[in-house]
Design a protein around this motif. Structure first.
Motif, PDB file in Angstrom:
ATOM      1  N   ALA A  69       0.993  -1.185  -0.017  1.00 42.36           N
ATOM      2  CA  ALA A  69      -0.085   0.039   0.040  1.00 42.36           C
ATOM      3  C   ALA A  69       0.757   1.201   0.082  1.00 42.36           C
ATOM      4  O   ALA A  69       0.638   2.326  -0.774  1.00 42.36           O
ATOM      5  CB  ALA A  69      -0.889   0.026   1.274  1.00 42.36           C
ATOM      6  N   LYS A  70       1.842   1.198   0.731  1.00 40.22           N
ATOM      7  CA  LYS A  70       2.904   2.454   0.880  1.00 40.22           C
ATOM      8  C   LYS A  70       3.460   2.754  -0.461  1.00 40.22           C
ATOM      9  O   LYS A  70       4.350   3.710  -0.566  1.00 40.22           O
ATOM     10  CB  LYS A  70       3.927   2.348   1.824  1.00 40.22           C
ATOM     11  CG  LYS A  70       3.199   2.469   3.409  1.00 40.22           C
ATOM     12  CD  LYS A  70       4.338   1.810   4.354  1.00 40.22           C
ATOM     13  CE  LYS A  70       3.429   1.998   5.810  1.00 40.22           C
ATOM     14  NZ  LYS A  70       4.432   1.747   6.959  1.00 40.22           N
ATOM     15  N   ASN A  71       3.576   1.474  -1.331  1.00 44.96           N
ATOM     16  CA  ASN A  71       4.299   1.770  -2.669  1.00 44.96           C
ATOM     17  C   ASN A  71       3.248   1.454  -3.711  1.00 44.96           C
ATOM     18  O   ASN A  71       3.800   1.180  -4.834  1.00 44.96           O
ATOM     19  CB  ASN A  71       5.344   0.442  -2.623  1.00 44.96           C
ATOM     20  CG  ASN A  71       6.627   0.672  -1.896  1.00 44.96           C
ATOM     21  OD1 ASN A  71       7.652   1.233  -2.573  1.00 44.96           O
ATOM     22  ND2 ASN A  71       6.402   0.326  -0.644  1.00 44.96           N
ATOM     23  N   GLY A  72       2.114   2.084  -3.418  1.00 43.77           N
ATOM     24  CA  GLY A  72       1.412   2.492  -4.816  1.00 43.77           C
ATOM     25  C   GLY A  72       0.298   1.283  -5.210  1.00 43.77           C
ATOM     26  O   GLY A  72      -0.713   1.627  -6.059  1.00 43.77           O
ATOM     27  N   ILE A  73       0.172   0.458  -4.578  1.00 45.29           N
ATOM     28  CA  ILE A  73      -0.869  -0.810  -4.939  1.00 45.29           C
ATOM     29  C   ILE A  73      -2.014  -0.445  -4.097  1.00 45.29           C
ATOM     30  O   ILE A  73      -2.012  -0.365  -2.798  1.00 45.29           O
ATOM     31  CB  ILE A  73      -0.184  -2.085  -4.553  1.00 45.29           C
ATOM     32  CG1 ILE A  73       0.949  -2.364  -5.226  1.00 45.29           C
ATOM     33  CG2 ILE A  73      -1.465  -3.143  -4.675  1.00 45.29           C
ATOM     34  CD1 ILE A  73       0.867  -2.424  -6.731  1.00 45.29           C
ATOM     35  N   ASP A  74      -3.117  -0.041  -4.556  1.00 40.33           N
ATOM     36  CA  ASP A  74      -4.399   0.301  -4.036  1.00 40.33           C
ATOM     37  C   ASP A  74      -5.615  -0.794  -4.378  1.00 40.33           C
ATOM     38  O   ASP A  74      -6.705  -0.476  -3.998  1.00 40.33           O
ATOM     39  CB  ASP A  74      -4.842   1.649  -4.424  1.00 40.33           C
ATOM     40  CG  ASP A  74      -5.119   1.824  -6.036  1.00 40.33           C
ATOM     41  OD1 ASP A  74      -4.949   0.783  -6.609  1.00 40.33           O
ATOM     42  OD2 ASP A  74      -5.632   2.898  -6.261  1.00 40.33           O
ATOM     43  N   GLN A  75      -5.099  -2.021  -5.034  1.00 36.87           N
ATOM     44  CA  GLN A  75      -6.151  -2.973  -5.120  1.00 36.87           C
ATOM     45  C   GLN A  75      -5.514  -4.232  -4.888  1.00 36.87           C
ATOM     46  O   GLN A  75      -4.276  -4.747  -5.134  1.00 36.87           O
ATOM     47  CB  GLN A  75      -6.490  -3.078  -6.665  1.00 36.87           C
ATOM     48  CG  GLN A  75      -6.921  -1.622  -7.495  1.00 36.87           C
ATOM     49  CD  GLN A  75      -7.561  -2.062  -8.672  1.00 36.87           C
ATOM     50  OE1 GLN A  75      -8.569  -2.261  -9.087  1.00 36.87           O
ATOM     51  NE2 GLN A  75      -6.541  -2.289  -9.720  1.00 36.87           N
ATOM     52  N   PHE A  76      -6.398  -4.930  -4.361  1.00 32.99           N
ATOM     53  CA  PHE A  76      -5.987  -6.323  -3.502  1.00 32.99           C
ATOM     54  C   PHE A  76      -6.780  -7.453  -3.816  1.00 32.99           C
ATOM     55  O   PHE A  76      -8.153  -7.225  -3.705  1.00 32.99           O
ATOM     56  CB  PHE A  76      -5.943  -6.237  -2.059  1.00 32.99           C
ATOM     57  CG  PHE A  76      -4.660  -5.506  -1.789  1.00 32.99           C
ATOM     58  CD1 PHE A  76      -3.208  -6.071  -1.154  1.00 32.99           C
ATOM     59  CD2 PHE A  76      -4.562  -4.125  -1.687  1.00 32.99           C
ATOM     60  CE1 PHE A  76      -2.090  -5.405  -0.874  1.00 32.99           C
ATOM     61  CE2 PHE A  76      -3.412  -3.171  -1.369  1.00 32.99           C
ATOM     62  CZ  PHE A  76      -2.295  -3.747  -0.976  1.00 32.99           C
ATOM     63  N   LEU A  77      -6.465  -8.612  -4.084  1.00 34.01           N
ATOM     64  CA  LEU A  77      -7.138  -9.599  -4.439  1.00 34.01           C
ATOM     65  C   LEU A  77      -6.865 -10.760  -3.460  1.00 34.01           C
ATOM     66  O   LEU A  77      -5.814 -11.589  -3.667  1.00 34.01           O
ATOM     67  CB  LEU A  77      -7.250 -10.153  -5.942  1.00 34.01           C
ATOM     68  CG  LEU A  77      -7.965 -11.694  -6.175  1.00 34.01           C
ATOM     69  CD1 LEU A  77      -9.412 -11.434  -5.878  1.00 34.01           C
ATOM     70  CD2 LEU A  77      -7.708 -11.769  -7.813  1.00 34.01           C
ATOM     71  N   ASP A  78      -7.545 -10.951  -2.365  1.00 35.63           N
ATOM     72  CA  ASP A  78      -7.124 -12.056  -1.307  1.00 35.63           C
ATOM     73  C   ASP A  78      -7.964 -13.351  -1.398  1.00 35.63           C
ATOM     74  O   ASP A  78      -9.085 -13.509  -1.137  1.00 35.63           O
ATOM     75  CB  ASP A  78      -7.284 -11.381   0.091  1.00 35.63           C
ATOM     76  CG  ASP A  78      -6.804 -12.256   1.199  1.00 35.63           C
ATOM     77  OD1 ASP A  78      -6.404 -13.399   1.138  1.00 35.63           O
ATOM     78  OD2 ASP A  78      -7.104 -12.036   2.249  1.00 35.63           O
ATOM     79  N   ILE A  79      -7.219 -14.299  -1.956  1.00 34.61           N
ATOM     80  CA  ILE A  79      -7.819 -15.821  -2.267  1.00 34.61           C
ATOM     81  C   ILE A  79      -7.591 -16.562  -1.048  1.00 34.61           C
ATOM     82  O   ILE A  79      -6.369 -17.008  -0.744  1.00 34.61           O
ATOM     83  CB  ILE A  79      -7.501 -16.347  -3.676  1.00 34.61           C
ATOM     84  CG1 ILE A  79      -7.567 -15.443  -4.866  1.00 34.61           C
ATOM     85  CG2 ILE A  79      -7.964 -17.769  -3.641  1.00 34.61           C
ATOM     86  CD1 ILE A  79      -7.284 -15.878  -6.331  1.00 34.61           C
ATOM     87  N   GLY A  80      -8.278 -17.383  -0.588  1.00 40.90           N
ATOM     88  CA  GLY A  80      -8.171 -18.190   0.732  1.00 40.90           C
ATOM     89  C   GLY A  80      -8.335 -17.297   1.621  1.00 40.90           C
ATOM     90  O   GLY A  80      -7.593 -17.678   2.798  1.00 40.90           O
ATOM     91  N   SER A  81      -9.116 -16.211   1.760  1.00 39.40           N
ATOM     92  CA  SER A  81      -9.133 -15.174   2.846  1.00 39.40           C
ATOM     93  C   SER A  81      -9.356 -15.691   4.275  1.00 39.40           C
ATOM     94  O   SER A  81      -8.813 -15.349   5.312  1.00 39.40           O
ATOM     95  CB  SER A  81     -10.090 -14.112   2.661  1.00 39.40           C
ATOM     96  OG  SER A  81     -11.312 -14.503   2.359  1.00 39.40           O
ATOM     97  N   GLY A  82     -10.190 -16.814   4.418  1.00 38.56           N
ATOM     98  CA  GLY A  82     -10.824 -17.360   5.556  1.00 38.56           C
ATOM     99  C   GLY A  82     -11.724 -16.569   6.353  1.00 38.56           C
ATOM    100  O   GLY A  82     -11.939 -15.362   5.842  1.00 38.56           O
ATOM    101  N   ILE A  83     -11.780 -16.815   7.360  1.00 33.73           N
ATOM    102  CA  ILE A  83     -13.017 -16.065   8.297  1.00 33.73           C
ATOM    103  C   ILE A  83     -12.170 -14.833   8.920  1.00 33.73           C
ATOM    104  O   ILE A  83     -10.982 -14.968   9.228  1.00 33.73           O
ATOM    105  CB  ILE A  83     -13.196 -16.944   9.640  1.00 33.73           C
ATOM    106  CG1 ILE A  83     -14.058 -17.957   9.135  1.00 33.73           C
ATOM    107  CG2 ILE A  83     -14.102 -16.325  10.516  1.00 33.73           C
ATOM    108  CD1 ILE A  83     -14.517 -19.347  10.246  1.00 33.73           C
ATOM    109  N   PRO A  84     -12.953 -13.752   8.723  1.00 34.03           N
ATOM    110  CA  PRO A  84     -12.328 -12.476   9.168  1.00 34.03           C
ATOM    111  C   PRO A  84     -11.582 -12.351  10.746  1.00 34.03           C
ATOM    112  O   PRO A  84     -12.266 -12.926  11.580  1.00 34.03           O
ATOM    113  CB  PRO A  84     -13.438 -11.479   9.130  1.00 34.03           C
ATOM    114  CG  PRO A  84     -14.234 -12.130   8.113  1.00 34.03           C
ATOM    115  CD  PRO A  84     -14.275 -13.692   8.323  1.00 34.03           C
ATOM    116  N   THR A  85     -10.222 -12.128  10.645  1.00 32.64           N
ATOM    117  CA  THR A  85      -9.622 -11.881  11.935  1.00 32.64           C
ATOM    118  C   THR A  85      -9.113 -10.633  11.940  1.00 32.64           C
ATOM    119  O   THR A  85      -8.170 -10.304  11.091  1.00 32.64           O
ATOM    120  CB  THR A  85      -8.774 -12.915  12.275  1.00 32.64           C
ATOM    121  OG1 THR A  85      -9.187 -14.225  12.147  1.00 32.64           O
ATOM    122  CG2 THR A  85      -8.019 -12.849  13.547  1.00 32.64           C
TER     123      THR A  85
END
Length: 266
Positions: A69-85
């Motif tokens: 995020a600090k290096n300019g990435i503002d899109q994330f695709l998190d596969i296998g995210s699991g139950i929110p923690t």
């Protein structure tokens, strides 16, 4: 923008509480409460250090997401995210880039109601959840494209997931298909279970997951390195979970059950 599931239909998948699931076992390992007795039985049979390894893997995710995020990435695709923690990827990222967009993907139907309740992001950004399986990379990319701009760089996150894919399910081909669907300048963030630093685990963890009808394939560093074939590994390269950091004090040096790495897609 409020959470809106990115799903193919409005039906609720059936949650089988009589069969253990990796997402709920991982939730238990992290000290969560969204799991069932069948999940806890598997978790309790694992070596005691497994819980610490899960926490160290989670900490790697936080460091990697913040650095991206600090290096300019503002899109994330998190596969296998699991139950929110908490904190989740969107909370880490949107604290740095409020307008960031994140799509979570998991095939455990019990994750969906938690995602709807807990994954509310910033007003400027967007978070979404897709009930889908990593074994369908083309479908995931198509549906994720409803929320993400796949013409711009995306951080693809595959954390503590690929060791649940046996060799016969072509995990390398699946990762390659996902990577090839993303533009240059995107990143792959990956962690993978291993017994390299825990030789006493050899065969034991796989056996416990097999009792729950969950295939598990821990891989060596050399085998994990193949997932990054053709990509540009970010320093410090492919390392154990506690060895990957970019700024601030170094994490405590401890044995790890995960090989981790971040790589740029050229």
């Amino acid at each position: 923008m409020s959470v809106r599931p990115v799903t193919a239909d409005a039906s609720r998948p059936y949650v089988d509480t009589s069969t253990p699931h990796p997402a709920r076992i991982y939730d238990w390992l992290l000290g969560g409460r969204d799991n069932y007795p069948v999940d806890r039985r598997v978790g309790e049979a694992l070596p005691g250090e497994t819980r610490g390894n899960a926490a160290r893997n989670r900490a790697f995710m936080h460091r990697a997401a913040a650095w991206l995020a600090k290096n300019g990435i503002d899109q994330f695709l998190d596969i296998g995210s699991g139950i929110p923690t908490e904190p989740n990827v969107h909370q880490v990222v949107q604290a740095i880039v409020p307008a960031a967009r994140i799509v979570y993907v998991d095939n455990d139907p019990s994750v969906l109601p938690h995602a709807e309740a807990l994954l509310a992001g910033t007003p400027e950004g967007a978070t979404g959840f897709l009930h889908a399986d990593v074994r369908q990379p083309a479908a995931i990319l198509e549906r994720a494209g409803e929320r993400l701009d796949l013409g711009r760089p995306v951080a693809l996150s595959l954390l503590a997931l690929l060791h649940f894919l046996p060799d016969g399910e072509d995990p390398y081909g699946i990762v390659r298909a996902l990577v090839e669907g993303l533009p240059s300048g995107s990143y792959l963030v990956l962690s993978h279970g291993t017994a390299d630093q825990h030789p006493e685990w050899e065969g034991k963890i796989e056996a416990e997951f097999k009792k729950g009808a969950i295939p598990l394939r821990l891989r060596t560093r050399g085998e994990v390195e193949l997932f990054f074939d053709g990509l540009e590994l970010v320093a410090p390269g492919l390392v154990s979970a506690t060895e990957w950091y970019q700024e601030g004090p170094a994490p405590a040096c401890e044995r790890s059950g995960f090989h981790v790495g971040v790589a740029r897609i050229p």
